[in-house]
Scaffold this active site. Sequence first.
Site: not given
Length: 703
Positions: A285, A280-282, A199
């Site tokens: 990014v 929420m990283r997706a 991730d």
Amino acid sequence: MTTAHNTTPQYPFTAVVGMDDLRLALLLNAVSPAVGGVLVRGEKGTAKSTAVRALSALMPAVDVVGGCRFACAPDAPDPGCPDGPHETGAVEERPTRMVELPVGASEDRLVGALDIERALSEGVKAFEPGLLADAHRGILYVDEVNLLHDHLVDLLLDAAAMGASYVEREGVSVRHAARFLLVGTMNPEEGELRPQLLDRFGLTVEVAASREPDERVTVVRRRLAYDADPAGFAADWAAEEDALRGRIAAARELLPRVTLGDAALRQIAATCAAFEVDGMRADIVMARTATALAAWAGRTDVLEEDVRQAALLALPHRRRRNPFDAPGLDEDKLDQTLEEFGADEGTGGDDDPEPDGPDGGPDGGGPDGGGPEGGGQPPQDGGQEEAPLPPEAELPHQQEREAPQAPQASEKPEPESAPQGGAAGEKAAVGATEPFRTRRLDVPGLGEGADGRRSRARTAHGRTTGARRPQGALGKLHLAATVQAAAPHQRSRGRSGRGLVVRRDDLREAVREGREGNLVLFVVDASGSMAARKRMSAVKGAVLSLLLDAYQRRDKIGLITFRGTGAELALPPTSSVEAGAARLEQLPTGGRTPLSEGLLRAHEVLRVERMRDASRRPLLVVVTDGRATGGPEPVVRAARAARLLAGEGTASVVVDCEAGPVRLGLAGELARELQGTAITLDELRADSVSALVRTVQGNRKAA
């Protein structure tokens, strides 16, 4: 440390043939390092490392404080820098570094080493920087990142999350900034990555060798020309490299002016929700990637095409999937989501305004124009008209890279009919039942193998169980033992003050106990006795569950099957449990039960593996009903083979697949010959009551 700048010129980035997705992902990170790096997945020999190493030559130079070993920026030096405080005015310009992290590196090599002897005796923080310090404000490249040891992965995760590296030894600590672009390459056949590290990579791409003869000819010609004259080859491509370098600089300058509208942001959020990504990283990014795509195309507005390409690069490794499933996105579902949440907003489609970048249009958006790299367009099926590209991209075809999907565990068994051209009595492969969480099967005793999560072992990490003199470089200091060793000598050493006089002979390192990864060798009965009872589907489900457990515990696995007249090594020992699952799904059944052949083949495989890696202890898992038929004295020969394995101290578990009201107990007899233990399919489940109290030791008696 290995850096990208050396006496031999790197292979030019613009000379790399094909691999549009890989080149685009790397270039987007050059435009916006905040994207978060790239994970490159692909088979061996596909120029993954060549493309990554060539990237550093395209990155802009960085200004650093003169003489600072930690690459502090002159306009904002790190206030906690071990080489600080810095004086103003001392500025140096240097190329962006690409630091390579070897898979077998030590912890001290990665984070740096603190001189404990001087720290205790003089109170001086004498610190030797590691690779994280060298990579600050540059690129950290890990080849075969999936083979990286767990303790190094933990350190990388900490540094990536905090933007800093901490080195602590018994209360003495050093901190320095460590912000870098993380780029990794891996061959999925050798095992998968831990989800936490996976991730951390902003983007992921799949690469494969081209199947087009013309493209392969171009690859060979260019490589031979480079090997014959690296400097001359680099000079031939210098103009293209300069043009691409200028385009990166222009995109970087344009990036702050790119607008991410509400419509595009809504599409990003809807796409991440539709594919059920965690956290929420997706979303973040994807937003950064779409913005970088617009800047790369010379535009100040993010369009639907940018969002689509960003999803194809940022989401495949983040969607929820079984570890045995290949990463990838359902592009029909992606298009449907974008259309649903973008049609009313006026984004994308044929009515989009023309790009308003510095050169006015897609054909003039940069040094090499539009196309998959120039305009951020996703690859399209079939032929498509492309705008001018750099010479390396002017190829007749673009290779499809859709990874094949692994068979799903929930597939229903196929009819048990003989396959075309199959042997007499052979039955077609059946699907496995749904996998379940298994109990942990341990190897008895205390090992010294690679870090993992299965059996007890002496490791560099874990709970402290004692102290010893350092064997080589000092690892984790055992403070109490060190003080105890130094205390009797203080008067003879002339101690007069409050400080403790410590010599190197006094140092003691902690002995720790953790867990190791093992070699789990499966020996699976695929004979007619298993198929006739229609148990192979349940057996495959159990083995699939054990494979999943091996994946989570960082084991190597191997698979031997036996039926008919012999045994076959279906999967040589590997870290790729996906390959094991694929072999298992394709396994046909039928014929006699040459149990002895399966055990003897296991003995040979383990003998070879001991020579390759003596520290990795094996665990033999025999999945059978215990029957032995075929050949002279099959039962006697099977017992002899079992005693041969037991005599070498091989830890064994027999998974008893016998079913029905009348049981012969043959699997239990086999377990006794192996000096292991027998468990039923039901007892293999972690929630089984009897599984809570049984161990692998079984009938093995303490020596």
